[in-house]
Design an enzyme around this catalytic site. Structure first.
Site, short mmCIF file in Angstrom:
data_model
loop_
_atom_site.label_atom_id
_atom_site.label_comp_id
_atom_site.label_asym_id
_atom_site.label_seq_id
_atom_site.Cartn_x
_atom_site.Cartn_y
_atom_site.Cartn_z
N GLU A 19 0.82 -1.21 0.00
CA GLU A 19 0.00 0.00 0.00
C GLU A 19 0.86 1.26 0.00
OE1 GLU A 19 -3.62 -2.01 2.63
OE2 GLU A 19 -2.05 -0.86 3.61
N LEU A 77 -11.41 -7.15 5.45
CA LEU A 77 -11.51 -8.31 6.34
C LEU A 77 -12.31 -9.41 5.63
CD1 LEU A 77 -12.42 -6.41 9.64
CD2 LEU A 77 -10.17 -7.31 8.99
N GLU A 81 -11.28 -3.53 -2.72
CA GLU A 81 -11.24 -4.86 -2.12
C GLU A 81 -11.72 -4.76 -0.69
OE1 GLU A 81 -6.62 -5.28 -0.69
OE2 GLU A 81 -6.99 -5.29 -2.85
N THR A 140 -9.39 -0.01 -0.07
CA THR A 140 -9.85 -1.11 0.79
C THR A 140 -11.06 -0.70 1.64
OG1 THR A 140 -8.35 -0.46 2.57
CG2 THR A 140 -7.50 -2.01 0.95
#
Length: 508
Positions: free
Chosen positions: A239, A438, A435, A394
């Site tokens: 990232e 978790l 995405e 994310t």
């Protein structure tokens, strides 16, 4: 600025209204209702009353959002061999049966170039790519220039290349460093992007040589079009962020993290910036920013009205965030050259805790200069636009109400953060993918992803360019989970779902 502040106010208002409507956090939960008998006493609890599931949007006819699945972190061994190829092939066939578009795999620097500079071993990846191509799936490949192990979800250990670690023993300043001198070998400091300290090469040259070797080695696969995207790792976990919250250094959620700019190379950059500004005394990191697990209100720097918004604080945070943007700029310029004609992307982490405070402390330590009076993601989107790169974000499955229920002290707002980042990307006219942060197997989580993937009533019909599911596992292969996932994939594709379960059951 007025538009930006207006959104901040509206976002807070929205959060408070949700809390008023559902103060008990009972959404989507089963609950009982007391029954009063003829004597007026509560005699029992009625257990068969269930709330009606929230009406689901009909996504048939909506734009198709391709769905990919991340492969396990240990798909390729440290000897660059494909692990358990037969089992993986069967799992890929199952994914193909539920119409997944492709898979994502990490291409580990620490495996491929493990034993010596420019000594590359691509053996296992070639076998994997051939298997994926035979099954008519697409591939997203991550150039993973970071260590695996020590973070959430890491189930294998893959260090940086051995020869890099040997250099690090003699010169530990090649790693990110915190205020107390703690080194983090998770990835290389951006301070050596243009310093020839890696056997005569700069860090950026090392990354470019790796990417160029990949492009040459797998030319046949580029020609066949199997690679839909190359994601370029730009920091820890791949990232674009500073490694401000490493668990192996004792960080625990929802700690604010620490600034990571105390290696000699970044300190030299800070001194130059302070001199150019005419304030040499500013050539230092904050001395009142707390530690990894501090709360914003307990520090002089991040508290409301704290030093983060002073003249010095604004100077430091601008420099710190600019280092992040410039690193992305340097590496992506060469990635675009290496992978000309193929889509490239960068991943930005969803640091949603402390989002409802003025300073946004956890974002600041990670390099995102995004306090309540400044948009910290627009400069990143502009940099990606320069290189025609997509933004991968994310935490799209997280709900703010759930976070407030589980960790009320964190003052988190993942929904507000997702809204901000997606709009920063769309305003810059770049593709934005996402995405989940978790593992997700339930309908509510998938519905939240769908809501973000295809915003309701958006006049421009904006939507995600792709979604990558975290990750292929035995749990996902369980029948009920797979049926739920198939339901999700079909809706992401914009298909009708009336006959879904019978079709999916037959395939599975």
């Amino acid at each position: 600025m007025a538009r930006w502040l207006g959104w901040k106010i509206e976002n807070l208002r929205h959060s408070y209204l949700l809390n008023e409507v559902d103060p008990e956090g009972m959404r989507g939960k089963f609950y009982g209702k007391p029954i009063v008998d003829s004597d007026g006493d509560i005699s029992s609890w009625k257990l068969d009353v269930k709330p009606t599931r929230r009406p689901e949007r009909d996504f048939s006819g909506t734009p198709c959002v391709p769905v990919y699945v991340m492969l396990p972190l240990g798909t390729i061994s440290m000897k660059c061999e494909l692990v358990d190829a037969d089992a993986l092939r069967e799992q890929l066939k199952v994914l193909k049966s539920v119409n997944v578009d492709g898979v994502m795999v990490d291409c580990w620097w620490g495996i491929v170039e493990a034993n010596g500079p420019q000594k590359y071993n691509w053996q296992g990846y070639k076998q994997l790519f051939q298997m994926v191509q035979e099954l008519s799936l697409k591939l997203q490949v991550v150039m993973s220039f970071h260590e695996c192990g020590g973070n959430v979800g890491d189930d294998v250990y893959i260090p940086l290349p051995i020869w890099v670690s040997e250099i690090g023993k003699k010169n530990p300043d090649i790693y990110f460093t915190n205020r107390k001198g703690g080194r983090n070998p998770e990835c290389l400091t951006w301070g050596i992007d243009k310093e020839r300290v890696l056997g005569g090469r700069t860090a950026v040259e090392v990354y470019f040589d790796f990417m160029r070797s990949f492009r040459v080695e797998f030319d046949e696969f580029f020609v066949s079009g199997i690679f839909s995207e190359i994601e370029v790792g730009l920091g820890p976990c791949g990232e674009l962020r500073f490694p401000s919250y490493p668990e192996k250094h004792g960080w625990r959620y929802p700690g604010i993290g620490e600034f990571q700019c105390y290696d000699q190379y970044l300190l030299k950059s800070l001194r130059k910036a302070a001199e150019a500004r005419g304030h040499t005394s500013w050539a230092r990191g904050p001395d009142n920013a707390g530690s990894y697990n501090s709360r914003p209100h307990d520090t002089g720097f991040f508290r409301d009205g704290g030093d983060y918004d002073s003249y010095y604080g604004r100077f430091f945070l601008k420099w710190y965030s600019q280092v992040l943007v410039e690193h992305g700029d340097h590496v992506l310029s060469l990635a675009k050259l290496a992978f000309e004609g193929t889509c490239i992307a960068a991943k930005v982490s969803g640091i949603h805790w402390w989002y409802k405070t003025a300073s946004h402390a956890a974002e600041l330590t990670a390099g995102f200069y995004n306090p309540c009076n400044r948009d910290g993601y627009a400069p990143i989107a502009a940099m990606l636009k320069k290189h025609d790169a997509a933004l991968n974000f994310t935490c799209v499955e997280l709900r703010t109400l759930d976070q407030n229920e589980e960790f009320p002290e964190a003052l988190a707002d993942p929904e507000g953060l997702v809204w901000q980042v997606l709009n920063a990307a769309w305003d810059a006219c770049i593709p934005v993918a996402s995405e989940n942060a978790l593992p997700c197997y339930d309908r509510d989580g998938f519905n939240k992803i769908l809501e973000n993937a295809k915003p309701l009533n958006d006049p421009d019909r904006r939507h995600l360019s792709a979604f990558t599911y975290l990750r292929l596992s035995p749990d996902l292969m369980e029948r009920q989970n797979l049926l739920e996932f198939a339901h999700f994939v079909k809706r992401m594709h914009g298909e009708a779902i009336s006959e879904l379960h019978s079709e999916a059951e037959e395939k599975i």
